[in-house]
Write an enzyme that holds these catalytic residues in place. Structure first.
Site, PDB file in Angstrom:
ATOM      1  N   ILE A  30       0.851  -1.206   0.000  1.00 45.11           N
ATOM      2  CA  ILE A  30       0.000   0.000   0.000  1.00 45.11           C
ATOM      3  C   ILE A  30       0.884   1.253   0.000  1.00 45.11           C
ATOM      4  O   ILE A  30       0.578   2.256  -0.660  1.00 45.11           O
ATOM      5  CB  ILE A  30      -0.967  -0.013   1.207  1.00 45.11           C
ATOM      6  CG1 ILE A  30      -1.760  -1.322   1.231  1.00 45.11           C
ATOM      7  CG2 ILE A  30      -1.924   1.179   1.140  1.00 45.11           C
ATOM      8  CD1 ILE A  30      -2.561  -1.570   2.498  1.00 45.11           C
ATOM      9  N   ASP A  49      12.244   2.939   4.750  1.00 46.88           N
ATOM     10  CA  ASP A  49      11.861   1.514   4.794  1.00 46.88           C
ATOM     11  C   ASP A  49      13.114   0.729   5.163  1.00 46.88           C
ATOM     12  O   ASP A  49      14.199   1.037   4.659  1.00 46.88           O
ATOM     13  CB  ASP A  49      11.341   1.082   3.414  1.00 46.88           C
ATOM     14  CG  ASP A  49      10.476  -0.162   3.481  1.00 46.88           C
ATOM     15  OD1 ASP A  49       9.297  -0.087   3.078  1.00 46.88           O
ATOM     16  OD2 ASP A  49      10.976  -1.219   3.936  1.00 46.88           O
ATOM     17  N   LEU A  51      13.378  -2.387   4.487  1.00 49.67           N
ATOM     18  CA  LEU A  51      13.384  -3.434   3.449  1.00 49.67           C
ATOM     19  C   LEU A  51      13.283  -4.843   4.040  1.00 49.67           C
ATOM     20  O   LEU A  51      13.588  -5.818   3.357  1.00 49.67           O
ATOM     21  CB  LEU A  51      14.623  -3.316   2.544  1.00 49.67           C
ATOM     22  CG  LEU A  51      14.715  -1.999   1.756  1.00 49.67           C
ATOM     23  CD1 LEU A  51      15.989  -1.981   0.892  1.00 49.67           C
ATOM     24  CD2 LEU A  51      13.493  -1.790   0.860  1.00 49.67           C
ATOM     25  N   GLY A  54       9.729  -5.056   2.538  1.00 49.37           N
ATOM     26  CA  GLY A  54       9.407  -4.256   1.355  1.00 49.37           C
ATOM     27  C   GLY A  54      10.332  -4.608   0.196  1.00 49.37           C
ATOM     28  O   GLY A  54      11.226  -5.445   0.332  1.00 49.37           O
ATOM     29  N   PHE A  90       3.085   3.750   7.220  1.00 52.62           N
ATOM     30  CA  PHE A  90       2.629   2.398   6.877  1.00 52.62           C
ATOM     31  C   PHE A  90       3.453   1.309   7.563  1.00 52.62           C
ATOM     32  O   PHE A  90       2.930   0.224   7.812  1.00 52.62           O
ATOM     33  CB  PHE A  90       2.780   2.139   5.372  1.00 52.62           C
ATOM     34  CG  PHE A  90       1.906   2.968   4.493  1.00 52.62           C
ATOM     35  CD1 PHE A  90       0.585   2.608   4.277  1.00 52.62           C
ATOM     36  CD2 PHE A  90       2.390   4.110   3.888  1.00 52.62           C
ATOM     37  CE1 PHE A  90      -0.225   3.370   3.462  1.00 52.62           C
ATOM     38  CE2 PHE A  90       1.585   4.878   3.073  1.00 52.62           C
ATOM     39  CZ  PHE A  90       0.269   4.510   2.860  1.00 52.62           C
ATOM     40  N   TYR A  93       4.306  -4.873  10.421  1.00 51.02           N
ATOM     41  CA  TYR A  93       4.053  -6.254  10.020  1.00 51.02           C
ATOM     42  C   TYR A  93       2.542  -6.449   9.971  1.00 51.02           C
ATOM     43  O   TYR A  93       1.805  -5.870  10.797  1.00 51.02           O
ATOM     44  CB  TYR A  93       4.682  -7.225  11.019  1.00 51.02           C
ATOM     45  CG  TYR A  93       6.195  -7.211  11.040  1.00 51.02           C
ATOM     46  CD1 TYR A  93       6.919  -6.813   9.920  1.00 51.02           C
ATOM     47  CD2 TYR A  93       6.898  -7.611  12.172  1.00 51.02           C
ATOM     48  CE1 TYR A  93       8.311  -6.809   9.929  1.00 51.02           C
ATOM     49  CE2 TYR A  93       8.287  -7.613  12.196  1.00 51.02           C
ATOM     50  CZ  TYR A  93       8.986  -7.204  11.073  1.00 51.02           C
ATOM     51  OH  TYR A  93      10.351  -7.207  11.088  1.00 51.02           O
ATOM     52  N   TYR A 158      -1.935  -8.603  16.145  1.00 53.43           N
ATOM     53  CA  TYR A 158      -1.791  -7.623  15.056  1.00 53.43           C
ATOM     54  C   TYR A 158      -2.787  -6.469  15.260  1.00 53.43           C
ATOM     55  O   TYR A 158      -2.411  -5.294  15.265  1.00 53.43           O
ATOM     56  CB  TYR A 158      -2.025  -8.313  13.703  1.00 53.43           C
ATOM     57  CG  TYR A 158      -2.278  -7.327  12.590  1.00 53.43           C
ATOM     58  CD1 TYR A 158      -1.256  -6.505  12.126  1.00 53.43           C
ATOM     59  CD2 TYR A 158      -3.551  -7.192  12.018  1.00 53.43           C
ATOM     60  CE1 TYR A 158      -1.495  -5.579  11.125  1.00 53.43           C
ATOM     61  CE2 TYR A 158      -3.790  -6.279  11.018  1.00 53.43           C
ATOM     62  CZ  TYR A 158      -2.760  -5.471  10.573  1.00 53.43           C
ATOM     63  OH  TYR A 158      -3.003  -4.548   9.594  1.00 53.43           O
ATOM     64  N   THR A 222      -6.845 -23.321  -0.822  1.00 51.69           N
ATOM     65  CA  THR A 222      -7.809 -23.855   0.150  1.00 51.69           C
ATOM     66  C   THR A 222      -8.822 -22.781   0.523  1.00 51.69           C
ATOM     67  O   THR A 222      -8.439 -21.647   0.842  1.00 51.69           O
ATOM     68  CB  THR A 222      -7.076 -24.311   1.432  1.00 51.69           C
ATOM     69  OG1 THR A 222      -6.061 -25.232   1.067  1.00 51.69           O
ATOM     70  CG2 THR A 222      -8.026 -24.969   2.412  1.00 51.69           C
ATOM     71  N   GLY A 300      -9.676 -17.240  13.963  1.00 54.12           N
ATOM     72  CA  GLY A 300      -9.746 -15.779  14.073  1.00 54.12           C
ATOM     73  C   GLY A 300     -10.393 -15.073  12.891  1.00 54.12           C
ATOM     74  O   GLY A 300     -10.316 -13.858  12.797  1.00 54.12           O
TER      75      GLY A 300
HETATM   76  N1  UFG Z   1      -9.087 -17.170   2.643  1.00 57.48           N
HETATM   77  C1  UFG Z   1      -9.244 -18.449   2.169  1.00 57.48           C
HETATM   78  N2  UFG Z   1      -8.135 -19.100   1.730  1.00 57.48           N
HETATM   79  C2  UFG Z   1      -6.895 -18.547   1.720  1.00 57.48           C
HETATM   80  C3  UFG Z   1      -6.740 -17.231   2.203  1.00 57.48           C
HETATM   81  C4  UFG Z   1      -7.860 -16.568   2.655  1.00 57.48           C
HETATM   82  O1  UFG Z   1     -10.338 -18.984   2.159  1.00 57.48           O
HETATM   83  O2  UFG Z   1      -5.932 -19.224   1.303  1.00 57.48           O
HETATM   84  C5  UFG Z   1     -10.255 -16.440   3.134  1.00 57.48           C
HETATM   85  C6  UFG Z   1     -10.119 -16.012   4.588  1.00 57.48           C
HETATM   86  O3  UFG Z   1     -10.578 -17.035   5.419  1.00 57.48           O
HETATM   87  C7  UFG Z   1     -10.975 -14.764   4.622  1.00 57.48           C
HETATM   88  C8  UFG Z   1     -10.843 -14.175   3.216  1.00 57.48           C
HETATM   89  O4  UFG Z   1     -10.344 -15.229   2.407  1.00 57.48           O
HETATM   90  O5  UFG Z   1     -12.302 -15.107   4.811  1.00 57.48           O
HETATM   91  C9  UFG Z   1      -9.848 -13.040   3.156  1.00 57.48           C
HETATM   92  O6  UFG Z   1      -8.635 -13.443   3.757  1.00 57.48           O
HETATM   93  P1  UFG Z   1      -7.279 -12.600   3.637  1.00 57.48           P
HETATM   94  O7  UFG Z   1      -6.229 -13.399   4.328  1.00 57.48           O
HETATM   95  O8  UFG Z   1      -7.063 -12.219   2.212  1.00 57.48           O
HETATM   96  O9  UFG Z   1      -7.596 -11.257   4.421  1.00 57.48           O
HETATM   97  P2  UFG Z   1      -8.131 -11.061   5.915  1.00 57.48           P
HETATM   98  O10 UFG Z   1      -9.589 -10.699   5.820  1.00 57.48           O
HETATM   99  O11 UFG Z   1      -7.818 -12.199   6.789  1.00 57.48           O
HETATM  100  O12 UFG Z   1      -7.257  -9.862   6.439  1.00 57.48           O
HETATM  101  C10 UFG Z   1      -7.064  -8.655   5.709  1.00 57.48           C
HETATM  102  C11 UFG Z   1      -5.720  -8.086   6.103  1.00 57.48           C
HETATM  103  C12 UFG Z   1      -5.736  -7.700   7.558  1.00 57.48           C
HETATM  104  C13 UFG Z   1      -6.906  -6.786   7.842  1.00 57.48           C
HETATM  105  C14 UFG Z   1      -8.196  -7.400   7.364  1.00 57.48           C
HETATM  106  C15 UFG Z   1      -9.320  -6.426   7.536  1.00 57.48           C
HETATM  107  O13 UFG Z   1      -4.690  -9.019   5.845  1.00 57.48           O
HETATM  108  O14 UFG Z   1      -4.535  -7.025   7.844  1.00 57.48           O
HETATM  109  O15 UFG Z   1      -8.075  -7.745   5.998  1.00 57.48           O
HETATM  110  O16 UFG Z   1     -10.464  -6.829   6.876  1.00 57.48           O
HETATM  111  F1  UFG Z   1      -7.003  -6.575   9.161  1.00 57.48           F
END
Ligand code: UFG
Length: 344
Positions: A30, A49, A51, A54, A90, A93, A158, A222, A300
């Site tokens: 971002i 940064d 790195l 990044g 920004f 982690y 986080y 998955t 989570g």
């Molecule tokens: N998902 C899958 N398979 C995968 C990866 C993700 O089914 O291999 C699902 C997750 O369970 C979730 C959705 O796809 O339901 C999105 O998952 P992401 O990992 O892409 O994103 P997250 O929603 O977990 O998290 C992101 C950011 C966080 C932020 C959050 C806020 O990574 O930093 O959005 O909505 F807090």
């Protein structure tokens, strides 16, 4: 501008402040997009940064300063020497899973690192910052779409590391005249093919790049659970194009440069898409079947996270311009293919 005219033009257009802006984490996903858009808007940018996560190639050499946020003294010197007027912060982690395995890393890098930056800013007399916060601050929300007045309830380190930083900023605003805009991002995705920028995490954990990779490699992605209380049983997220997200930072920093007050805003489209809808979108855009397997729920994961971003739209005049999911996926697909060609 005469007051009568100002009524017809939003604040943003009453005074364009072109400024020197320091972007921490500007070599990340971002951050690099925001650096690009800041320059498109006429601002000048210095990137800090270390790195560690990044990419050097995401930043022009003359703008990059390789520095740790914990190095308060060097940051203070840099802010003074470069006559920085505002900071967009920004550097952090971002992996929820990693944060549950090593919480200390997140509090040290994200929270203590931010505090060191704010101390340097105070010492250098730079008192305006845009901070990248997260929807993870809300945990499992009571109501969806989520508005900014819902309480902090993070369910992982986080999210907590970001909440702690938000609280530091609230106190600094109250007692040190330190002005901040906190932007709570929903699911950043997509790419800016015109800028040669896109999503590159290592390891990648985000849904859209993983699905695109599955199409490229034939190795299944998955789907984490299909027994959620949503219409098709898979999780719903608010996918916001990274370029729209980057532009929200321009509005936020110009608000502060124009003397605006501290505030907090959600940044999302207001529309949610399930994991299965994202799979369908990738199939439409690529014309290929997505190989996937069904797995258990990921720890989570809230069932549904969708932003109410009307406050940002109303107060700062921002609007998502690239909210169409197929467009987001198409931009990500173009970037993923370019990376594949470059790697071969
Ligand atoms: N998902 C899958 N398979 C995968 C990866 C993700 O089914 O291999 C699902 C997750 O369970 C979730 C959705 O796809 O339901 C999105 O998952 P992401 O990992 O892409 O994103 P997250 O929603 O977990 O998290 C992101 C950011 C966080 C932020 C959050 C806020 O990574 O930093 O959005 O909505 F807090």
């Amino acid at each position: 501008m005469p007051a009568a005219l100002a009524v017809f033009f939003p604040l943003r257009y009453t005074r364009r402040c072109l400024a020197k802006i320091l972007v921490t984490g500007g070599a990340g996903y971002i951050g690099s997009h925001t650096r690009y858009f800041l320059e498109q808007h006429g601002h000048s940018v210095i990137v800090v940064d270390n790195l560690s996560r990044g990419y050097r190639e995401a930043v022009p050499d003359n703008e990059l300063r390789v520095l740790n946020l914990q190095d308060t003294g060097k940051l203070t010197d840099l802010l003074q020497q470069e006559k920085v007027e505002a900071v967009i912060h920004f550097a952090a982690y971002i992996s929820v899973g990693e944060s549950t395995q090593r919480p200390e890393l997140y509090f040290s890098n994200n929270t203590a690192g931010s505090l060191s930056l704010f101390e340097a800013m105070l010492q250098a007399g730079v008192k305006r910052v845009v901070f990248s916060s997260t929807a993870a601050a809300y945990g499992i929300p009571d109501r969806v779409p989520i508005s900014e007045d819902q309480p902090f309830a993070p369910i992982n380190p986080y999210g907590e590391s970001k909440v702690m930083t938000e609280k530091i900023l609230e106190w600094l605003d109250r007692f040190r005249e330190f002005r901040s805009v906190r932007l709570r991002y929903f699911n950043a995705c997509g790419a800016s093919p015109e800028a040669g920028l896109g999503e590159m995490h290592d390891p990648e954990t985000h849904l859209i790049p993983l699905i695109l990779r599955a199409v490229q490699t034939g190795k299944p992605v998955t789907v984490f659970g299909d027994d959620y209380p949503t219409p098709d049983g898979t999780c719903i997220r608010d996918y916001i194009h990274v370029s729209d997200l980057a532009e929200a930072h321009i509005f936020a920093v110009e608000h502060l440069l124009n003397g605006g007050a501290s505030d907090v805003f959600n940044v999302g489209t207001g529309s949610g898409h399930s994991v299965k809808e994202v799979v369908a979108s990738v199939e439409r855009v690529t014309g290929k079947k997505v190989p996937f397997t069904l797995g258990p729920r990921r720890e989570g994961d809230p069932p549904s996270l969708v932003a109410d971003s009307s406050k940002l739209q109303k107060n700062l005049g921002w609007k998502p311009k690239r909210a169409d999911l197929d467009q987001i996926v198409a931009d990500g697909w173009q970037f993923a293919n370019r990376r594949l060609i470059e790697a071969s």
